[in-house]
Design a protein around this motif. Structure first.
Motif, PDB file in Angstrom:
ATOM      1  N   MET A   1       0.832  -1.206   0.000  1.00  0.00           N
ATOM      2  CA  MET A   1       0.000   0.000   0.000  1.00  0.00           C
ATOM      3  C   MET A   1       0.870   1.261   0.000  1.00  0.00           C
ATOM      4  O   MET A   1       0.541   2.243  -0.671  1.00  0.00           O
ATOM      5  CB  MET A   1      -0.937   0.011   1.205  1.00  0.00           C
ATOM      6  CG  MET A   1      -2.186  -0.798   0.984  1.00  0.00           C
ATOM      7  SD  MET A   1      -3.435  -0.487   2.222  1.00  0.00           S
ATOM      8  CE  MET A   1      -2.981  -1.676   3.453  1.00  0.00           C
ATOM      9  N   LEU A   2       1.966   1.222   0.746  1.00  0.00           N
ATOM     10  CA  LEU A   2       2.872   2.369   0.769  1.00  0.00           C
ATOM     11  C   LEU A   2       3.487   2.600  -0.611  1.00  0.00           C
ATOM     12  O   LEU A   2       3.530   3.730  -1.102  1.00  0.00           O
ATOM     13  CB  LEU A   2       3.961   2.163   1.826  1.00  0.00           C
ATOM     14  CG  LEU A   2       4.967   3.285   1.979  1.00  0.00           C
ATOM     15  CD1 LEU A   2       4.274   4.568   2.423  1.00  0.00           C
ATOM     16  CD2 LEU A   2       6.040   2.899   2.980  1.00  0.00           C
ATOM     17  N   LEU A   3       3.940   1.525  -1.250  1.00  0.00           N
ATOM     18  CA  LEU A   3       4.506   1.660  -2.594  1.00  0.00           C
ATOM     19  C   LEU A   3       3.459   2.161  -3.587  1.00  0.00           C
ATOM     20  O   LEU A   3       3.759   2.967  -4.468  1.00  0.00           O
ATOM     21  CB  LEU A   3       5.091   0.320  -3.062  1.00  0.00           C
ATOM     22  CG  LEU A   3       6.305  -0.192  -2.286  1.00  0.00           C
ATOM     23  CD1 LEU A   3       6.715  -1.559  -2.796  1.00  0.00           C
ATOM     24  CD2 LEU A   3       7.462   0.789  -2.365  1.00  0.00           C
ATOM     25  N   GLN A   4       2.215   1.706  -3.442  1.00  0.00           N
ATOM     26  CA  GLN A   4       1.149   2.165  -4.330  1.00  0.00           C
ATOM     27  C   GLN A   4       0.812   3.625  -4.071  1.00  0.00           C
ATOM     28  O   GLN A   4       0.525   4.376  -5.007  1.00  0.00           O
ATOM     29  CB  GLN A   4      -0.101   1.293  -4.181  1.00  0.00           C
ATOM     30  CG  GLN A   4      -1.183   1.601  -5.174  1.00  0.00           C
ATOM     31  CD  GLN A   4      -0.762   1.325  -6.608  1.00  0.00           C
ATOM     32  OE1 GLN A   4      -0.183   0.278  -6.886  1.00  0.00           O
ATOM     33  NE2 GLN A   4      -1.033   2.250  -7.509  1.00  0.00           N
ATOM     34  N   ALA A   5       0.856   4.053  -2.827  1.00  0.00           N
ATOM     35  CA  ALA A   5       0.600   5.463  -2.516  1.00  0.00           C
ATOM     36  C   ALA A   5       1.664   6.346  -3.159  1.00  0.00           C
ATOM     37  O   ALA A   5       1.349   7.416  -3.706  1.00  0.00           O
ATOM     38  CB  ALA A   5       0.564   5.679  -1.001  1.00  0.00           C
ATOM     39  N   ILE A   6       2.918   5.910  -3.113  1.00  0.00           N
ATOM     40  CA  ILE A   6       3.990   6.674  -3.776  1.00  0.00           C
ATOM     41  C   ILE A   6       3.763   6.693  -5.286  1.00  0.00           C
ATOM     42  O   ILE A   6       3.946   7.723  -5.942  1.00  0.00           O
ATOM     43  CB  ILE A   6       5.367   6.083  -3.402  1.00  0.00           C
ATOM     44  CG1 ILE A   6       5.632   6.296  -1.911  1.00  0.00           C
ATOM     45  CG2 ILE A   6       6.474   6.691  -4.248  1.00  0.00           C
ATOM     46  CD1 ILE A   6       6.804   5.519  -1.363  1.00  0.00           C
ATOM     47  N   SER A   7       3.337   5.577  -5.836  1.00  0.00           N
ATOM     48  CA  SER A   7       3.019   5.507  -7.265  1.00  0.00           C
ATOM     49  C   SER A   7       1.897   6.482  -7.620  1.00  0.00           C
ATOM     50  O   SER A   7       1.964   7.173  -8.646  1.00  0.00           O
ATOM     51  CB  SER A   7       2.629   4.077  -7.640  1.00  0.00           C
ATOM     52  OG  SER A   7       2.140   4.010  -8.944  1.00  0.00           O
ATOM     53  N   GLU A   8       0.869   6.555  -6.792  1.00  0.00           N
ATOM     54  CA  GLU A   8      -0.232   7.482  -7.046  1.00  0.00           C
ATOM     55  C   GLU A   8       0.243   8.926  -6.964  1.00  0.00           C
ATOM     56  O   GLU A   8      -0.200   9.769  -7.751  1.00  0.00           O
ATOM     57  CB  GLU A   8      -1.376   7.237  -6.058  1.00  0.00           C
ATOM     58  CG  GLU A   8      -2.065   5.903  -6.220  1.00  0.00           C
ATOM     59  CD  GLU A   8      -2.679   5.700  -7.588  1.00  0.00           C
ATOM     60  OE1 GLU A   8      -3.352   6.628  -8.083  1.00  0.00           O
ATOM     61  OE2 GLU A   8      -2.484   4.613  -8.161  1.00  0.00           O
ATOM     62  N   PHE A   9       1.139   9.212  -6.033  1.00  0.00           N
ATOM     63  CA  PHE A   9       1.706  10.556  -5.938  1.00  0.00           C
ATOM     64  C   PHE A   9       2.452  10.907  -7.225  1.00  0.00           C
ATOM     65  O   PHE A   9       2.289  12.010  -7.771  1.00  0.00           O
ATOM     66  CB  PHE A   9       2.646  10.659  -4.731  1.00  0.00           C
ATOM     67  CG  PHE A   9       3.398  11.954  -4.672  1.00  0.00           C
ATOM     68  CD1 PHE A   9       2.752  13.134  -4.339  1.00  0.00           C
ATOM     69  CD2 PHE A   9       4.747  12.001  -4.973  1.00  0.00           C
ATOM     70  CE1 PHE A   9       3.433  14.340  -4.300  1.00  0.00           C
ATOM     71  CE2 PHE A   9       5.444  13.198  -4.936  1.00  0.00           C
ATOM     72  CZ  PHE A   9       4.786  14.373  -4.598  1.00  0.00           C
ATOM     73  N   LEU A  10       3.252   9.977  -7.720  1.00  0.00           N
ATOM     74  CA  LEU A  10       4.003  10.229  -8.954  1.00  0.00           C
ATOM     75  C   LEU A  10       3.059  10.429 -10.141  1.00  0.00           C
ATOM     76  O   LEU A  10       3.307  11.273 -11.006  1.00  0.00           O
ATOM     77  CB  LEU A  10       4.976   9.080  -9.227  1.00  0.00           C
ATOM     78  CG  LEU A  10       6.117   8.929  -8.219  1.00  0.00           C
ATOM     79  CD1 LEU A  10       6.931   7.675  -8.497  1.00  0.00           C
ATOM     80  CD2 LEU A  10       7.005  10.164  -8.232  1.00  0.00           C
ATOM     81  N   LYS A  11       1.971   9.679 -10.181  1.00  0.00           N
ATOM     82  CA  LYS A  11       0.989   9.859 -11.259  1.00  0.00           C
ATOM     83  C   LYS A  11       0.307  11.222 -11.158  1.00  0.00           C
ATOM     84  O   LYS A  11       0.044  11.860 -12.182  1.00  0.00           O
ATOM     85  CB  LYS A  11      -0.050   8.734 -11.224  1.00  0.00           C
ATOM     86  CG  LYS A  11       0.492   7.406 -11.729  1.00  0.00           C
ATOM     87  CD  LYS A  11      -0.600   6.383 -11.897  1.00  0.00           C
ATOM     88  CE  LYS A  11      -0.727   5.553 -10.648  1.00  0.00           C
ATOM     89  NZ  LYS A  11      -1.639   4.409 -10.795  1.00  0.00           N
TER      90      LYS A  11
END
Length: 168
Positions: free
Chosen positions: A148-158
């Motif tokens: 979930m943390l890695l996905q949250a960072i991915s969403e931030f980058l998007k």
């Protein structure tokens, strides 16, 4: 957007999509456990393990599906204002509020790490009659929190890419 960040987003999104699509069938595991619980209580001796195993299956189901839920945007949002905004305004707000999610997940990871290491160190078991080891479900929880943390960072980058006019 640099290539390594785009690669990060693709890898994390792809991995979480595969995990999420696999875990969504966990509902059938829970149904099977609860069905067996009903049958065993009706026709045989009640099983000691069914309630706790159903709880473990449910924890794995929602923790491992959390990153996929973030990726699909099916998490809960206050839609009073958000629904009327354009994509750029949504990206600004999401890019800001994602830091609260990242902080929250970091706190959960810190506590989860402490709890998981305690579980390993002392061979922690549940205080119920079945007495299963607790470290397997704690490891699953830690894995889900990391994803979930890695996905949250991915969403931030998007969101940052969307603000710059680039779609990933």
């Amino acid at each position: 957007m640099p290539g390594f960040l785009m690669g990060y987003v693709r890898v994390v999104d792809g991995f979480n999509r595969r995990i999420g699509r696999f875990v969504m069938y966990g509902i059938f595991v829970m149904m099977g456990i609860l069905l067996w619980s009903s049958i065993s209580k009706t026709f045989f001796l009640p099983s000691l393990w069914t309630l706790e195993m159903a709880q473990f299956a449910m924890v794995a189901y929602y923790i491992l599906g959390g990153a996929y839920s973030i990726q699909l945007g099916s998490n809960v949002r206050m839609d009073l204002f958000y629904g009327g905004w354009n994509d750029r305004q949504k990206a600004w707000v999401d890019a800001f509020t994602i830091f609260f999610l990242i902080f929250y997940l970091g706190v959960l990871l810190y506590g989860g790490y402490e709890s998981t290491s305690y579980s390993f160190q002392y061979n922690e078991r549940s205080p119920t009659a079945w007495r299963p080891y607790l470290w397997p479900i704690k490891v699953i929880m830690m894995f889900g929190l990391v994803m979930m943390l890695l996905q949250a960072i991915s969403e931030f980058l998007k969101d940052v890419a969307r603000l710059r006019g680039v779609e990933i």
